[in-house]
Design a protein around this motif. Sequence first.
Motif, short mmCIF file in Angstrom:
data_model
loop_
_atom_site.label_atom_id
_atom_site.label_comp_id
_atom_site.label_asym_id
_atom_site.label_seq_id
_atom_site.Cartn_x
_atom_site.Cartn_y
_atom_site.Cartn_z
N SER A 128 -59.40 15.97 73.36
CA SER A 128 -59.65 16.53 72.02
C SER A 128 -60.57 17.76 72.02
O SER A 128 -61.65 17.77 71.42
N ILE A 129 -60.10 18.79 72.68
CA ILE A 129 -60.89 20.01 72.89
C ILE A 129 -60.96 20.89 71.64
O ILE A 129 -60.16 20.74 70.71
N HIS A 165 -56.60 15.42 69.97
CA HIS A 165 -56.91 15.74 68.57
C HIS A 165 -57.67 17.08 68.57
O HIS A 165 -58.90 17.11 68.56
N GLY A 167 -59.61 20.39 68.08
CA GLY A 167 -60.58 20.90 67.11
C GLY A 167 -60.14 22.31 66.72
O GLY A 167 -60.59 23.29 67.30
N ASP A 324 -60.62 13.07 60.08
CA ASP A 324 -60.45 11.87 60.90
C ASP A 324 -59.83 10.73 60.09
O ASP A 324 -59.00 9.97 60.60
N TYR A 342 -60.93 5.91 70.31
CA TYR A 342 -61.49 7.26 70.24
C TYR A 342 -62.45 7.42 71.40
O TYR A 342 -63.54 6.85 71.38
N HIS A 351 -71.00 9.13 63.26
CA HIS A 351 -69.78 9.67 62.64
C HIS A 351 -68.67 8.61 62.60
O HIS A 351 -68.06 8.36 61.57
N PHE A 352 -68.44 7.97 63.75
CA PHE A 352 -67.36 6.98 63.80
C PHE A 352 -67.70 5.74 62.99
O PHE A 352 -66.86 5.23 62.25
#
Length: 580
Positions: A128-129, A165, A167, A324, A342, A351-352
Motif C-alpha cells: 500500500s505505497i 491500497h 495512497g 478506509d 491490514y 486509526h484502525f
Amino acid sequence: MDDMKITLSGLIADALAAAFPDAPAQPAAEIAGYLEVPPEKEMGDYAFPCFRLSKTLRKGPLQIAQALAQGISAPDVCEARALGGYLNFFFRRDAFARRTVEKVLSAQGRFGAADIGNGRTVCIDYSSINIAKRFHIGHLSTTMIGHSLKRIFDFLGYATVGINHLGDWGTQFGKLISAYRRWGNREEIERGGVEALSRLYVKFHEEAGAQEKATGAHTLEDEGRAYFKAIEDGDPEALRLFNWFKELTLRDCARVYDLLGVTFDSYAGESFYNDKMGRVIDELRDKGLLTVSEGASIVDLSDADMPPCLILKKDGATLYATRDIAAALYRADTYRFDKCLYVVAYQQDLHFRQWFKVVEKMGYPWAADLVHVAFGMISYEGQTLSTRKGYVVYLEDLLRRAQEKALAIIEEKSPNLADKETVARQVGIGAVIYADLQNNRIKDIDFWWDRALNFDGETGPYVQYTHARCCSVLRKAAEQAAPPAEPAYEGLSDDWAQDLLRIISRFPEAVADAADKYEPSIVTRAVTDVAKAYNKFYYENRIIDAEPGVREARIRLTDAARDVLRTGLYLIGMEAPERM
Ligand code: ARG
C-alpha cells in the motif's frame, strides 16, 4: 495439526472410554489440544496432562494416568508410560521415521498444506505505497509480511485477495501538478522517475514557504488546492497528469516487486473510492452516527475511550479514515471476505481501532473480521530512518547491494558455481527477506549486513545453504550406482535423525499457527529448526556410504528435509537455490 497428535489423541480417547465407561466421552480433538511436548527429551515425545480430566472424571491425575497407560497398547506406534500425573508417549523410532518420511514424500511438495480454508476468503491489504514517493526500507515489512501471509493462507486452502491500497489521493497531487507546470518538463520526469517527482514536490514546498515569508501570499498553495479540485472534478488534463505520476511510481515500484517476487491481485487505492464516498456519508448520517464539530463531521467514539473519527473536513473533503471505511464496504460486497487483514505499521494502531469501531457502530457484523496486522519499526545499522531528517535507505538500493554482497561471498566460497548472478540474487534478496521475517512482527528490526549475510548464524543464506546441501546429497546419491535396496528405517533411530523427524513432523502445525497468529516468523523459525537439525544429522551420520537399506532411509530423510525447507522458504517469500 501434526498427525502423531491425531493418532495419540485417538488412542487416548479409546482408552478413556474403556477405563471410564460411565464418564462423558472426550472428543479426540479436545484431547489433541492438551498434548504437550515434554520439557526433557527423556520424558518422551509427547505428554498428556491428566489433571485436565480430573474434574470430569472425578479422579486424581495419577490414577487417570495409570489407567490410561494400562489401556493403551499400540506397540507399532509408541509406548505409553504414566509419569506422575502425566501420560508420556515414547514413539517407536523406526515406525515414527517411516511414517514421517513417507508422509512428507507422498505429499509431493505439499506437506503442511491443508483444506481448512476451502470456501473461505481472506483479503490482505499490504505494501500500500504512496504515489510520487520512492519505496524505502520502511515499506519492506508490510510488503513481505503481507506477501508471506498470502502464500500461507493460499497453502491452507483459502482464497486470497492481495490488495495494494495505493495512497493516491490528497492535495499533494494538486501541488505536484502545480510544481510540474511551473518547473518541470516531460523528458526530465520520464528520465528521473519518482526521484524527479519528489524533487519537484520539495521545490514546491520551498518556494511556497519563501513566498509566504516574503509577501505573506499563498498563491502557490492556492494553486495546488485548485489543481487538486480539478482532479476531484475529473478535469481531463489534471487527471492525465495525475495518472501519469501514478504510472511512473508504479513502474518504479514494479522493479522492486519483481526483485522480491511480490504480486498483487488489485491495485485499487484511495482514489478508486472517490465515487464511493457518498454511500458512507449517507449511511453514517442515516444511522445517526455523524455529528458536526467545529464545522467538521465526526463520529463520536467517547464511549469506546477514543478520540472522534474524522469523516469530513470543514471544506467537505474526505479523510484517510473515510476512504478506509469505503474500501472496507466495497471489499465486503465484492469479496465477501471471512477476514480482511491490514498489514500496516504499529503507528497506525489508533486509526484502525477508530474506524473499525465506526464500522461496528454501523451495524456490520463483519467488523469483527477486520484485523490490523501491526509490525514494528526498521532501522538500518543502528540508525533510525527519517524522511524529515533526510536519512532514507531506498529499498531498491538495499536489494542491489544485497545482490552485490552475496555475489562477492559466492565468488570467494564457490568460484566454480554455474550462474552465480542468479544465485547471488536469490541469496542476497533472501537474506533481506529472512532478516525481515525472522522475529515476531511487532518487534523493531535493526538491519545489519553482517548479521543478514552471515552463512553460519540463523540467517537466510544458512537455511538456503542447508537446502542446497540436501540437494547435493541427493545428486550424489543418484550418481552413485548402488544396488537398489528397500529403506531400513531402523537406520533413523539415532537421536539426531529423531530430532530432525520430530521437527519435520511439526511443520504443518507451524504453518497453521502462523496463519492463526498472522505471524510468518513462526514459519521462519520452523525452517531454521529443520536446517539446524539436518546439519547435526548430516555431521553425525554417514549417508550415501552407509550400509544398504540404512543408506536409502537416510537419503529419504534428506529428501524430506529438502522438501520441507523448500516449502518453508517459499512460504516466507524466499527462493531455494539447488546449488550454492
Ligand atoms: N499508504 C498508507 C501509508 O503509507 C498505508 C495504507 C494502509 N492501508 C490502508 N487500508 N489504510 O501510510
